[in-house]
Design a protein around this motif. Structure first.
Motif, short mmCIF file in Angstrom:
data_model
loop_
_atom_site.label_atom_id
_atom_site.label_comp_id
_atom_site.label_asym_id
_atom_site.label_seq_id
_atom_site.Cartn_x
_atom_site.Cartn_y
_atom_site.Cartn_z
N LEU A 297 2.37 44.50 64.65
CA LEU A 297 1.09 43.78 64.64
C LEU A 297 -0.01 44.65 64.03
O LEU A 297 -0.82 44.19 63.22
CB LEU A 297 0.73 43.37 66.07
CG LEU A 297 -0.57 42.58 66.26
CD1 LEU A 297 -0.52 41.26 65.52
CD2 LEU A 297 -0.83 42.35 67.75
N THR B 274 -4.71 43.16 56.54
CA THR B 274 -5.84 42.25 56.44
C THR B 274 -7.18 42.94 56.46
O THR B 274 -8.07 42.55 55.70
CB THR B 274 -5.91 41.23 57.60
OG1 THR B 274 -5.14 41.69 58.65
CG2 THR B 274 -5.48 39.89 57.19
N ASN B 275 -7.38 43.92 57.32
CA ASN B 275 -8.72 44.50 57.42
C ASN B 275 -8.65 45.87 58.09
O ASN B 275 -8.81 46.02 59.30
CB ASN B 275 -9.64 43.57 58.22
CG ASN B 275 -11.09 43.97 58.11
OD1 ASN B 275 -11.40 45.09 57.72
ND2 ASN B 275 -11.98 43.07 58.46
N LYS C 57 -5.40 24.38 61.30
CA LYS C 57 -4.38 25.03 60.48
C LYS C 57 -3.79 26.22 61.24
O LYS C 57 -4.51 27.16 61.60
CB LYS C 57 -5.03 25.53 59.20
CG LYS C 57 -4.06 26.10 58.21
CD LYS C 57 -4.76 26.41 56.90
CE LYS C 57 -3.83 27.14 55.96
NZ LYS C 57 -4.20 28.51 55.72
N ALA D 85 -1.72 29.71 61.80
CA ALA D 85 -1.54 30.86 60.94
C ALA D 85 -0.14 30.83 60.35
O ALA D 85 0.79 30.40 61.00
CB ALA D 85 -1.74 32.14 61.73
N PHE E 280 -9.63 40.02 61.53
CA PHE E 280 -8.35 40.06 60.81
C PHE E 280 -8.04 38.64 60.35
O PHE E 280 -7.41 37.86 61.06
CB PHE E 280 -7.25 40.61 61.71
CG PHE E 280 -7.57 41.96 62.28
CD1 PHE E 280 -7.64 43.07 61.45
CD2 PHE E 280 -7.84 42.12 63.63
CE1 PHE E 280 -7.96 44.31 61.96
CE2 PHE E 280 -8.15 43.36 64.15
CZ PHE E 280 -8.22 44.46 63.31
N GLY E 281 -8.49 38.34 59.13
CA GLY E 281 -8.44 36.96 58.64
C GLY E 281 -7.05 36.36 58.57
O GLY E 281 -6.89 35.17 58.80
N ASP E 282 -6.03 37.16 58.26
CA ASP E 282 -4.69 36.61 58.09
C ASP E 282 -3.96 36.41 59.42
O ASP E 282 -2.85 35.90 59.43
CB ASP E 282 -3.82 37.53 57.22
CG ASP E 282 -4.25 37.48 55.77
OD1 ASP E 282 -5.04 36.59 55.42
OD2 ASP E 282 -3.80 38.33 54.99
N LEU E 283 -4.57 36.87 60.51
CA LEU E 283 -3.88 36.78 61.80
C LEU E 283 -4.49 35.64 62.61
O LEU E 283 -5.54 35.10 62.27
CB LEU E 283 -4.00 38.10 62.55
CG LEU E 283 -3.55 39.34 61.78
CD1 LEU E 283 -3.63 40.57 62.68
CD2 LEU E 283 -2.12 39.21 61.27
N THR E 284 -3.83 35.32 63.72
CA THR E 284 -4.37 34.26 64.56
C THR E 284 -5.49 34.82 65.43
O THR E 284 -5.64 36.03 65.58
CB THR E 284 -3.30 33.68 65.50
OG1 THR E 284 -2.89 34.71 66.40
CG2 THR E 284 -2.09 33.17 64.74
N GLU F 270 -4.06 36.93 68.12
CA GLU F 270 -3.62 38.25 67.65
C GLU F 270 -4.82 39.17 67.44
O GLU F 270 -4.75 40.36 67.76
CB GLU F 270 -2.82 38.11 66.35
CG GLU F 270 -1.40 37.61 66.58
CD GLU F 270 -0.66 37.24 65.30
OE1 GLU F 270 0.57 37.33 65.29
OE2 GLU F 270 -1.31 36.83 64.30
N MET G 210 -5.24 29.48 65.90
CA MET G 210 -5.82 29.24 64.59
C MET G 210 -5.82 30.49 63.74
O MET G 210 -5.94 31.61 64.23
CB MET G 210 -7.25 28.72 64.74
CG MET G 210 -7.36 27.25 64.45
SD MET G 210 -9.02 26.70 64.74
CE MET G 210 -9.69 26.75 63.09
N HIS G 211 -5.71 30.25 62.45
CA HIS G 211 -5.80 31.28 61.45
C HIS G 211 -7.26 31.73 61.42
O HIS G 211 -8.15 30.94 61.15
CB HIS G 211 -5.41 30.57 60.15
CG HIS G 211 -5.14 31.47 59.01
ND1 HIS G 211 -5.15 31.04 57.72
CD2 HIS G 211 -4.84 32.78 58.97
CE1 HIS G 211 -4.86 32.05 56.94
NE2 HIS G 211 -4.67 33.11 57.66
#
Ligand SMILES: Nc1ncnc2c1ncn2[C@@H]1O[C@H](COP(=O)(O)OP(=O)(O)OP(=O)(O)O)[C@@H](O)[C@H]1O
Ligand SMILES: [Mg+2]
Lengths: 403, 251
Positions: free
Chosen positions: A226, A233-234, A396, A398, B90-94, B97, B144-145
């Motif tokens: 994780l 991502t960041n 939406k 992930a 963290f945009g790509d994670l839920t 997460e 959600m993403h």
């Protein structure tokens, strides 16, 4: 059913992978011997071993590139390190791979710590260039400077006057695992027109590949995994969240280097040779292609990508004029020559062109790689079977890293 | 002695003196607001607190320890969390997460090689993250993403991430910017509750005076990189210098 600490879904996933790997010698021989399509059969030991070995290489590479986004262009260096280590163990001890393989993993881990420690001080393109520079340095060292260790151009191999201190009187004179000789086939049934080859070396590699896949599956689902995805991502947010990202990226780099070392070791376990060309940048680039083609950051992607590229390399490159004449022979002469002429661009020595075109198509239309293609097809079927949930009105979800 | 003691901090960017001689003392358990016009140096000051910038002069002490020269992750582990002016998530994670990562950082520290554990089996983390999402009213968005949410929701998520770490000092850079009125009021209520029930000290930068006056115990007015006045909200409201330099434009 749940196995080995996996969720129900992942257990099913692992079982599918186990089934596919175990049944490979059958699945890859769909055409009877002697038929026109037999060229497309891939169920021979040498190629199947390569599927498994490059699968391991790509699975490991994906832990670094797919999860953290750090694109290494130097992972072939570890491949070479692994091969040299295993051949050295043959020379010093004997042909049992049990000494060389663990050592190959350990030695490449040491190399990866050093290369990773330096390269990871930069990110993005600078990281890629640093890894590339390291790999080219390793290649040149192996090719010339370190000749006493690597036997330079000739490549490292076992000679009659090598010590081989553990070699027993009745022991096999080629790589084996406690007498399980890699070159041997344990079963070669001919059923109807079909010929299947069950090879010791393939099954040895396949079992290791399954373990390698399982370990990567666990890493993907772990807190460590994780964090690696969060780095992609960041990274800034992660630092301000109290995470020191450096050791995480280094750990990912070392783990992927160990996978590469294992793959390199297995190459030498199938064929007791090690050469510097294994470390060349083209080999580093190949694993990048495999991962992207299959789907970076997905579990199955690297395996699919590795299989796809190795299949093309070995099958399409084998299609020569006589094979083409066999296919198009029934056509009028002018048309036959024309088709053969066109085919020349795509098969035989030109197989790279076919691969290049496919790669472009995938990257442009399926940015998620072959895995995304599979998911789209699955989604189409689901829609046809009349699934009622209306995607447009759901939040939406992930994209899941599984599949 | 305040929990955060800032003395003589100065920072120059090329020809621009972004901060000069900033002195500030944030009392424990208080909400300290920093207001001032655009470009006054408010965000720059927070950057100094979290290790993003090293000032040219001065000292910043947190709980009696200097934060200058420490890495951002070390400063976070000391007990300072920050919500950024433009949401950093963290945009790509839920959503879930995102919050779990903060929880792991709090529980396991800056690095832990838990490669063979399973996130879904970490019951304490899952439970804690769900609790925090419930607190900020986002539990329904857990799968959600994160990148696909509205700006206000991203900000709430970032706040949830910080709160899950139960920091001693929470730095908020315009936490209600981009939020609808109702969400702003919810955020005020949430921050008030956090400050009072959990005793979290806060430094808040805000342009919305409604938010500032509902929350702040003390207000520092920053103009051109220097504190103009520091006082209680009531006195700030009536301060002539402040009216002239800052409130005058909006009041
Ligand atoms: N890294 C940097 N390099 C150069 N100049 C900077 C840097 N960071 C900030 N500045 C400048 O310093 C000044 C103060 O900026 P800062 O972001 O702290 O203002 P602010 O008070 O937060 O304003 P706002 O209310 O618009 O957010 C601005 O003029 C800005 O352009
Ligand atoms: Mg600002």
């Amino acid at each position: 059913m749940r196995l080995l600490g996996l969720s129900r879904k992942d257990t099913r996933f692992l079982l599918i992978v186990i089934f596919l790997t175990m049944a490979t010698p059958i699945l890859l021989q769909p055409f009877p011997e002697g038929s026109g399509l037999a060229t497309f059969n891939a169920g021979y030991p040498d190629l199947m071993q390569r599927f498994a070995i490059f699968g391991i290489f790509a699975i490991g590479f994906n832990i670094l590139f797919g999860l953290t986004g750090y694109l290494s262009f130097g992972h072939a260096a570890f491949l070479g390190v692994g091969s040299y280590t295993v051949v050295w163990m043959y020379k010093l001890l004997d042909y049992n791979v049990v000494y060389g393989l663990p050592l190959a993993v350990a030695v490449s881990a040491v190399f990866a710590v050093v290369i990773g420690y330096v390269s990871l001080r930069r990110s993005g393109i600078y990281f890629s260039i640093l890894t590339l520079a390291f790999a080219q340095m390793s290649y040149n060292l192996a090719y010339s400077v370190l000749t006493p260790l690597t036997n330079g151009e000739t490549g490292l191999q076992v000679y009659g006057n090598d010590p081989q201190v553990l070699l027993g009187a009745t022991e096999a004179n080629s790589p084996h695992f406690f007498g399980w000789v890699m070159n041997d086939n344990f079963w070669e049934p001919v059923i109807g027109g079909w010929k299947f080859t069950f090879n010791n070396g393939y099954y040895f590699t396949a079992i290791i590949a399954i373990i390698a896949f399982y370990v990567s599956l666990r890493i993907f689902r772990s807190p460590f995994g994780l964090m690696l995805r969060a780095i992609k991502t960041n990274q800034t947010r992660l630092n301000y969240t109290g995470i020191n990202t450096r050791p995480y990226t280094l750990a990912a780099f070392v783990i992927s280097g160990m996978y590469a070392g294992l793959a390199g070791g297995l190459m030498a376990a199938m064929d007791p040779l090690a050469g510097a060309e294994r470390m060349q940048w083209t080999a580093s680039g190949e694993v990048v292609l495999m991962t992207i083609l299959g789907g970076a950051g997905t579990l199955m992607g690297p395996i699919l990508g590795a299989g796809f590229i190795k299949y093309f390399e070995n099958i399409f490159s084998k299609i020569n004029d006589s094979v083409l004449h066999g296919w198009f022979g029934f056509l009028p002469d002018g048309l036959e020559d024309f088709l053969i002429g066109v085919s020349h661009f795509f098969v035989g020595k030109s197989w790279h062109l076919t691969l290049g075109l496919l790669f472009m198509l995938v990257v442009v239309f399926l940015p998620g790689g072959l895995v995304e293609g599979g998911q789209r097809i699955a989604a189409m079927f689901r829609k046809k079977s009349g699934g009622k949930d209306d995607a447009a009105h759901q939040p939406k979800p992930a994209p899941h890293v599984a599949e | 002695m305040g929990i955060l003691e800032v003395k003589g901090v100065g920072k120059r960017f090329g020809g621009l003196q972004a901060l000069s001689d900033v002195n500030l003392s944030v009392a424990e358990h208080s909400v300290h607001a920093i207001i001032g016009p655009n470009g006054a140096g408010k965000s720059t000051l927070l950057n100094v607190f979290v290790g993003k910038l090293i000032p040219d002069t001065g000292s910043v002490m947190f709980n009696g320890q200097s934060v200058l020269g420490r890495k951002p992750h070390e400063i976070n582990q000391m007990g300072i969390s920050r919500v950024f002016q433009t949401p950093e998530i963290f945009g790509d994670l839920t959503v879930m997460e995102n919050v779990m990562i903060s929880c792991f950082a709090k529980r396991d520290g800056a690095f832990r090689l838990h490669a063979f554990r399973t996130v879904a089996h970490e019951a304490d983390i899952v439970e804690h993250a769900e609790q925090v999402l419930e607190d900020v009213n986002m539990l329904d968005k857990r799968n959600m993403h994160a990148a696909s949410m509205s700006r206000g929701d991203k900000r709430r998520l970032e706040m949830a991430m910080c709160l899950s770490q139960d920091p001693q000092l929470l730095l908020l850079d315009e936490p209600t910017a981009g939020m609808a009125r109702a969400d702003t009021n919810n955020t005020i209520a949430l921050l008030k509750e956090i400050n009072q029930k959990r005793d979290i000290t806060m430094v808040i930068i805000e342009h919305d005076m409604h938010v500032v006056f509902s929350l702040a115990d003390r207000i520092t007015v920053l103009a051109q990189g220097t504190p103009l006045v520091e006082d209680t909200p009531e006195r700030i409201k009536g301060h002539p210098k402040v009216k002239e330099a800052y409130l005058g434009e909006s009041a």
